[in-house]
Design a protein around this motif. Structure first.
Motif, PDB file in Angstrom:
ATOM      1  N   LYS A 259      42.233  44.086  23.762  1.00  0.00           N
ATOM      2  CA  LYS A 259      43.625  44.407  24.022  1.00  0.00           C
ATOM      3  C   LYS A 259      44.197  43.454  25.078  1.00  0.00           C
ATOM      4  N   THR A 260      45.485  43.172  24.949  1.00  0.00           N
ATOM      5  CA  THR A 260      46.155  42.335  25.933  1.00  0.00           C
ATOM      6  C   THR A 260      46.331  43.126  27.222  1.00  0.00           C
ATOM      7  N   GLY A 261      46.008  42.504  28.340  1.00  0.00           N
ATOM      8  CA  GLY A 261      46.124  43.182  29.620  1.00  0.00           C
ATOM      9  C   GLY A 261      45.084  42.694  30.593  1.00  0.00           C
ATOM     10  N   MET A 262      44.933  43.398  31.698  1.00  0.00           N
ATOM     11  CA  MET A 262      44.018  43.014  32.749  1.00  0.00           C
ATOM     12  C   MET A 262      42.910  44.041  32.906  1.00  0.00           C
ATOM     13  N   TYR A 263      41.691  43.568  33.049  1.00  0.00           N
ATOM     14  CA  TYR A 263      40.527  44.438  33.165  1.00  0.00           C
ATOM     15  C   TYR A 263      39.658  43.981  34.338  1.00  0.00           C
ATOM     16  N   VAL A 264      39.022  44.945  34.987  1.00  0.00           N
ATOM     17  CA  VAL A 264      38.169  44.649  36.139  1.00  0.00           C
ATOM     18  C   VAL A 264      36.765  45.188  35.878  1.00  0.00           C
ATOM     19  N   GLY A 265      35.773  44.355  36.080  1.00  0.00           N
ATOM     20  CA  GLY A 265      34.380  44.762  35.924  1.00  0.00           C
ATOM     21  C   GLY A 265      33.675  44.784  37.275  1.00  0.00           C
ATOM     22  N   LEU A 266      32.816  45.785  37.469  1.00  0.00           N
ATOM     23  CA  LEU A 266      32.055  45.935  38.715  1.00  0.00           C
ATOM     24  C   LEU A 266      30.576  46.080  38.384  1.00  0.00           C
ATOM     25  N   ASP A 267      29.771  45.167  38.881  1.00  0.00           N
ATOM     26  CA  ASP A 267      28.318  45.196  38.695  1.00  0.00           C
ATOM     27  C   ASP A 267      27.660  45.444  40.044  1.00  0.00           C
ATOM     28  N   ILE A 268      27.069  46.635  40.201  1.00  0.00           N
ATOM     29  CA  ILE A 268      26.410  46.996  41.459  1.00  0.00           C
ATOM     30  C   ILE A 268      24.932  46.633  41.337  1.00  0.00           C
TER      31      ILE A 268
END
Length: 440
Positions: A3-12
């Motif tokens: 999908k068009t848009g902004m996404y944030v990924g978090l790897d702990i």
């Protein structure tokens, strides 16, 4: 398509926390912000100190915010594969509306019917993945909404994990001032994003060599079939070097990165380098071959443990071979050693995004890509999980300027040997039946 848009990924991860902000435009992903903060709040992939983990998350997020020019409010978080269990599920309902046209509510209801099961009190349903629907006996339907039918069936896969790990992960993210948008099962994200369609279909093994642990996953017939976690990773190689050479952990890490090789045949006994030995005033000369033999011993042990569990399910016979990734896989000679031990085709996966072309970033990138690919059917079915709120599948980061007054950047943007880092064991119990026909 994403999908068009902004996404944030978090790897702990065990040794570092990574954040990636990505913008999708017509399915094309562009990385616009990255954060990488050292962390000592985890041990072998398990959160052991919430406050230290929260601090690392905040530092990594702040870095990503500064670089991306946005304020991060919610994130997609990677969930380790430790003690992960996978089961087939099936549900059937009668279509409720008078017109017999299948709606979102019918999809949610049939997912609820598929989740009718006895879940141990210490475990929690993490995700349900609808594989296909059947409408009045017509099979192979991916999205039944809008169709006319009397009886709706759903076949899918349900993932459960330990409540403790799920709770601690959510707790750390929320205490850092963020909202968890999606809990992403790391082996699922890796296999879905790293492998090609052919590799997913015919069967491939993905081995993620993190700093605290090594996770072995098998995808076949476009489904994640098997996971196994070995509580050894890149940090253990560094500790071995530190002990054998009698030098500090930081020195050992530098030696591993600058001179290390996991395949002794590629090294030379004539090439030497100085090592600061504890208790000695002058550095001691050590040759490349000796260091390589120390590294090889641990990496070989890690691979042999993976091979043992893979042999049990005949996974090494799959045509896709083995794909290595994670910070530990970036060490020279690892692919050569893996080919020798697994006796199969082995290749290294490296992300191709500018500035992140290192296997250490594979996990966090896969979290973003996987989250962006999730469709409406997934989100509707997810709403059937007890305790889950019904959410839209919209992007999660809101563009805006960020003001910083007192923040000082104390992180290191280095390439740590930390990746998914979970602790656990291979899938047991009911999953044995699930694998009985895995490669038929």
């Amino acid at each position: 398509m994403a999908k068009t848009g902004m996404y944030v990924g978090l790897d702990i991860g065990t040794t570092s926390v990574k954040v990636v902000v990505a913008e999708f435009i017509e399915g094309q992903m562009n990385i616009i912000g990255v954060g990488n903060a050292k962390s000592d709040g985890l041990n072998r992939g398990i959160i052991v100190d919430i406050d230290k983990t929260v601090n690392a998350i905040q530092r990594a997020v702040r870095q990503a915010e500064e670089k991306a020019g946005i304020q991060i409010k919610s994130v997609n978080v990677g969930l380790p594969a430790n003690l992960l269990e996978v089961e087939n599920c099936q549900g059937m309902i009668a279509v409720s509306s008078e017109s017999k046209e299948i709606t979102d509510e019918d999809v949610r209801n049939v997912a609820s019917a598929a989740l009718v099961r006895s879940t141990p009190p210490e475990r929690q349903i993490v995700a349900i993945l609808p594989q296909e629907f059947t409408v009045d006996g017509f099979e192979g339907i991916k999205d039944p909404r809008g169709m006319i039918g009397v009886r709706l069936e759903m076949f899918g896969v349900v993932f459960t994990g330990p409540k403790t790990i799920i709770h601690n992960t959510r707790k750390c993210v929320e205490k850092a001032g963020l909202t968890v948008n999606e809990l992403v099962i790391m082996p699922l994200a890796l296999t879905e994003t790293v492998l090609s369609d052919g590799e997913k279909d015919f069967g491939t093994i993905v081995i993620d060599m993190g700093g605290g642990q090594t996770t072995t996953s098998v995808m076949h017939d476009k489904q994640l079939k098997f996971t196994h976690v070995n509580q050894e990773g890149g940090e253990f190689v560094t500790k071995d070097v530190s002990i054998v050479l009698n030098t500090s952990f930081n020195n050992a890490e530098a030696l591993k990165i600058n001179y290390g090789d996991a395949y002794p045949e590629r090294t030379s006994v004539s090439e030497e380098f100085p090592v600061d030995v504890i208790g000695k005033s002058e550095p001691v000369k050590v040759d490349e071959r000796y260091l390589s033999e120390v590294i090889e011993a641990r990496v070989e042990q890690i691979f042999k443990k993976s091979k043992e569990v893979l042999d049990e399910i005949d996974a090494l016979e799959l045509p896709g071979g083995v794909i290595l990734t994670g910070g530990g896989a970036s060490l020279p000679g690892v692919v050569d050693l893996a080919q020798e031990i697994f006796d199969a085709s082995v290749k290294l996966y490296v992300p191709n995004h500018m500035g992140l072309r290192n296997p250490v970033f594979t996990n966090v990138i896969s979290i973003v890509e996987y989250s962006a690919q999730l469709n409406d059917i997934y989100h509707i079915a997810k709403g059937a999980i007890p305790g889950e709120k019904i959410k839209s599948s919209q992007p999660i980061a809101v563009q805006q300027e960020v003001q910083y007054d007192t923040y000082a950047d104390t992180t290191q943007d280095d390439y740590d040997d930390s990746e998914i880092h979970e602790s656990g064991e291979k899938v047991t119990g009911k999953i044995k039946d699930f694998f009985s026909n895995i490669f038929d």
